[in-house]
Design an enzyme around this catalytic site. Structure first.
Site, mmCIF file in Angstrom:
data_model
loop_
_atom_site.group_PDB
_atom_site.id
_atom_site.type_symbol
_atom_site.label_atom_id
_atom_site.label_comp_id
_atom_site.label_asym_id
_atom_site.label_seq_id
_atom_site.Cartn_x
_atom_site.Cartn_y
_atom_site.Cartn_z
ATOM 1 C CB ILE A 466 -1.040 0.301 1.623
ATOM 2 C CG1 ILE A 466 -0.125 -0.396 2.615
ATOM 3 C CG2 ILE A 466 -1.787 -0.856 1.223
ATOM 4 C CD1 ILE A 466 -0.963 -0.279 4.085
ATOM 5 C CB ILE A 651 15.592 -1.960 10.591
ATOM 6 C CG1 ILE A 651 14.943 -0.646 11.188
ATOM 7 C CG2 ILE A 651 14.881 -0.947 9.094
ATOM 8 C CD1 ILE A 651 13.474 -0.604 11.886
ATOM 9 C CB THR A 656 11.012 1.060 2.373
ATOM 10 O OG1 THR A 656 11.427 -0.297 2.878
ATOM 11 C CG2 THR A 656 11.698 1.552 1.288
ATOM 12 C CD GLU A 727 -1.649 0.874 11.534
ATOM 13 O OE1 GLU A 727 -3.273 0.777 11.858
ATOM 14 O OE2 GLU A 727 -2.024 -0.713 10.977
#
Ligand code: MOS
Length: 760
Positions: A466, A651, A656, A727
């Site tokens: 997404i 990570i 990104t 998030e």
């Protein structure tokens, strides 16, 4: 590992910036017709009559669908839907099945025409007669008539109701304040869009902008009474999805129009419809009370949350972080939910924690100021050593390191405790900070990997990208496990015909899908190695697996690179054009997810006894720091810089990952300073109808955002130890900014967004 962790460029980046990547609305079909929904202009009541004559005669119009002539689709049935794998259903309101109106803008009809413009034009020719009823739009006044939810994502919604009153009253220091946040709307760059293509009457292909092709397939199959295997959902690229692209009924509407017209149908949601039809984050009213002893240790935390829903059960769970952060002998978290005539609220990036951290982290700042303790020190003093409610240890918690790293990188020691101490020209300068947190989830996922004799590798899984970097991280994974360069890997995702993967929600894609791709690639590598070891012509013949290493698409004997065999050579000698492996990885001994830990989580599988899921609590943590400059003459707030330190496990890709956090922080900055959906209470319509009046941050609003990761792998979530990252970046941001505004001005604003009218 040579590629995982590196800041590899997005493998889909070039396709996106050159316009080659195809989004849902771009899969044009031969003989395609266009559907345009008609929205109600009342917020509550019934449609008493449709006069469709003029619309039907209008140029290019093929059909007008209303509740009178639309096909009957399956009714809502939560139990059956759950069995069918439906989560993330946008709203509990099946379209065009009756004449009832529950909110302004509800889809009440659909016009199908040869062109988009013809369809859109004909919608204004419809004559619709309504019988209006008095709508409910004011949150405060409707709360009394609302309800107390009993369950929140499968757990008790009301925690210790009424139990903290005495403790807080008896505490030597106490505060109690009310914080409010506004309704916010989703505005990804790409609005929702679907193209429905029928093959006969029982096979359907949907091109849809969705965070989960599997869930979208389940919804289409369920409501249209189709076999799931006869529905294919294709969504290779998604122009942003932050919880809004679960599945909404536009896909079903497009399919219904296709049934009537026997044509492929394109249905694109307009920017205005984004305000009414595809979810929002509901406004909240949050009352927080804190008590402390003489040393600043919390004695009790109380967080009462008020918000709204429509017909559905979903409501903004703004108490979530309060169940996780800080040590305190007792905490009380309660909810009261009103039913308003506003389209259903839905998941929106860190649902719960985003507005919830505004309240809790503002209150923590207020308490620290009351006690004359540095707000960061106050958090360290009250740091929770374990999950405060479940009492389990956290799987991996480096929050204290986030605080100290952030303080150092940001220069927190330059902060003055008293407000209004720092000026730069006419600006008052302030520093603020807040804690960030978001649960870490993982679900089962499947992957298939294929390698051709030419060394082309294809990784396939029905996951979504997404905008997060899924394509890139999965390519890195396969490259590492197979010992080849990233450019040899093609990742195929976003197609329900691929091996299943969870929805890209709850920040769980990497944690869930990486283990599946890892396992499939390992299986393939082992199969290939076995062929070499068994082959008399191979230099690896008869060697043990422990003796063999791999790199550059070759196996070789450890310590002697001349004793090697290429993948190509092995496959050629064995007559293989292509080899493949496919597997499903269920996190049974990792995070079993016995209870959904995040709102966007799929239906969990029961955890095994003694599994890590029962022993640990899975959360990510972080610290947000903000410097603001306030112009007191105009009441304007400018965020000059932010530092965000995140503890999200390993990570996978520095570039990104950093982009994810920057995006999250900007999302938080929007909520802090400008985002608000405003309704005209007379009609219950949103007056913020487009990006001209629903403000989101633009480049000039966004300062330098300094991102740091702790980067320590979580030993319990998965073999590689990567937790979700999508998030958490938004959480704590609005509180850090509001706290900085207080530090600059001495004005405490307890209502988001922090607009100039509130500051003056
Ligand atoms: Mo979601 S709000 O897409 O996890």
């Amino acid at each position: 590992m040579t590629v995982i962790g590196k800041p590899v460029d997005r493998v889909d980046g070039r396709l996106k910036v050159t316009g080659v990547a195809t989004y849902a609305a771009e899969f044009n079909q031969p003989n395609m017709a266009y559907a345009f929904p008609v929205r109600s202009t009342i917020a509550k009541g019934t449609v008493t009559a449709f006069d469709t004559a003029a619309a039907e005669k209008s140029a290019g119009v093929i059909a007008v669908l209303t509740h009178k002539n639309a096909s009957r689709i399956k009714a809502l049935n939560p139990g059956e839907q759950m069995k069918a794998g439906i989560i993330f259903l946008g709203e509990d309101l099946v379209p065009l099945q009756d004449n009832k109106v529950h909110y302004f803008g509800q889809f009440i009809a659909l016009v199908v025409a040869e062109t988009y413009e013809q369809a859109r034009h004909a919608t204004v020719l419809l004559k619709i007669t309504y019988a209006s009823e008095k709508h409910a739009i004011d949150l405060k006044s409707e709360l009394q008539k609302g309800f107390k939810p009993t369950k929140l994502f499968g757990e008790e919604a009301q925690i210790n109701p009424g139990k903290t009153a005495d403790l807080i009253a008896a505490s030597p220091h106490k505060i109690e304040h009310t914080y409010t946040t506004s309704t916010e709307n989703h505005h990804p760059m790409e609005p929702h869009a679907a193209i429905a293509v029928w093959e006969g009457t029982d096979k359907l292909t949907l091109y849809d902008a969705t965070q989960g092709v599997g869930v979208t397939r389940a919804i289409a199959a369920y409501f249209l009474n189709l076999k799931p295997e006869n529905v294919r959902v294709i969504s290779p690229y998604v122009g942003g999805g932050f919880g809004c692209k679960g599945a909404w009924f536009h896909i079903v509407l497009a399919a219904m129009a296709g049934q009537v017209t026997k044509r492929p149908i394109k249905l694109v949601i307009t920017r205005q419809m984004m305000q009414t039809n595809v979810g929002r984050r509901g406004a909240t009213i949050q009352k927080i009370a804190l008590g402390t002893d003489h040393n600043g240790k919390l004695t009790a935390i109380r967080h009462h949350n008020e918000t709204y829903t429509n017909l559905a059960q979903f409501f903004e769970p703004s108490g979530l972080q309060t169940a996780v952060l800080y040590e305190a002998p007792l905490r009380e978290i309660t909810y009261q939910v009103a039913r308003l005539n506003i389209g259903t609220p839905t998941f929106m990036r860190a649902p719960g924690e985003a507005p919830g951290t505004f309240a809790l982290e503002s209150a923590m700042d207020e308490m620290a100021f009351e006690m004359k303790i540095d707000p960061l020190e106050f958090r360290v003093l009250n740091h929770a050593a374990a999950d405060p409610i479940k009492k389990h240890p956290f799987s991996c918690d480096n929050l204290l390191e986030c605080y100290s790293t952030g303080a150092e990188k940001f220069g927190w020691s330059n902060r003055r405790m008293q407000p209004r101490q720092t000026r730069n020209g006419k600006y008052l300068v302030g520093y603020g900070m807040a804690t960030a947190t978001y649960p870490a989830g993982r679900s089962s996922a499947s992957a298939r990997v294929q390698m051709t004799v030419k060394g082309e590798i294809k990784v396939m899984t029905a996951a979504a990208d997404i905008g997060t970097g899924t394509y890139t991280v999965l390519a890195q994974t396969a490259a590492d496990v197979l010992g080849v360069s990233v450019d040899r890997i093609t990742v195929k995702i976003g197609d329900s015909s691929l091996p299943p993967a969870p929805i890209a929600g709850g920040s769980q894609t990497t944690a869930s899908v990486h283990p599946a791709v890892l396992a499939a690639c390992e299986m393939l590598r082992e199969d290939l190695m076995k062929l070499a070891v068994a082959d008399a012509k191979s230099k690896l013949n008869g060697r043990k697996a422990e003796e063999i290493a791999f790199a550059n698409a070759k196996f070789f004997v450890k310590g002697d690179a001349s004793m090697s065999d290429s993948y190509e050579g092995i496959m050629r000698r064995n007559g293989k054009v292509m080899m493949e492996a496919c597997t499903t990885v269920t996190p049974a001994s990792g995070v079993g997810l016995g209870t959904p830990v995040a709102p966007c989580m799929p239906v969990p599988t029961a955890p095994e006894e003694n599994s890590d899921a029962k022993k640990y609590s899975f959360h990510s943590f972080g610290a947000q720091f903000a410097e603001v400059w306030v112009d007191e003459d105009f009441g304007t707030i400018r965020v000059r810089r932010m530092t965000s330190v995140q503890d999200v496990g390993r990570i996978m890709n520095e570039k990104t990952a950093r982009s994810q956090i920057i995006g999250g922080v900007i999302f938080g900055l929007g909520a802090a300073l400008m985002e608000a959906t405003e309704y005209d209470h007379r009609w219950a319509n949103p007056v913020t109808r487009s990006l001209a009046d629903y403000h989101v941050p633009v480049n000039l609003d966004v300062p330098e955002i300094d991102v740091h990761f702790i980067g320590k792998p979580d030993p319990h979530i998965s073999p590689i130890g990567a937790r979700g990252i999508g998030e958490i970046g938004i959480t704590g941001v609005s509180a850090a900014i509001a706290n900085a505004v207080f530090n600059a001005t001495g004005k405490r604003i307890r209502s988001l967004p922090l607009t100039m009218d509130k500051l003056l």
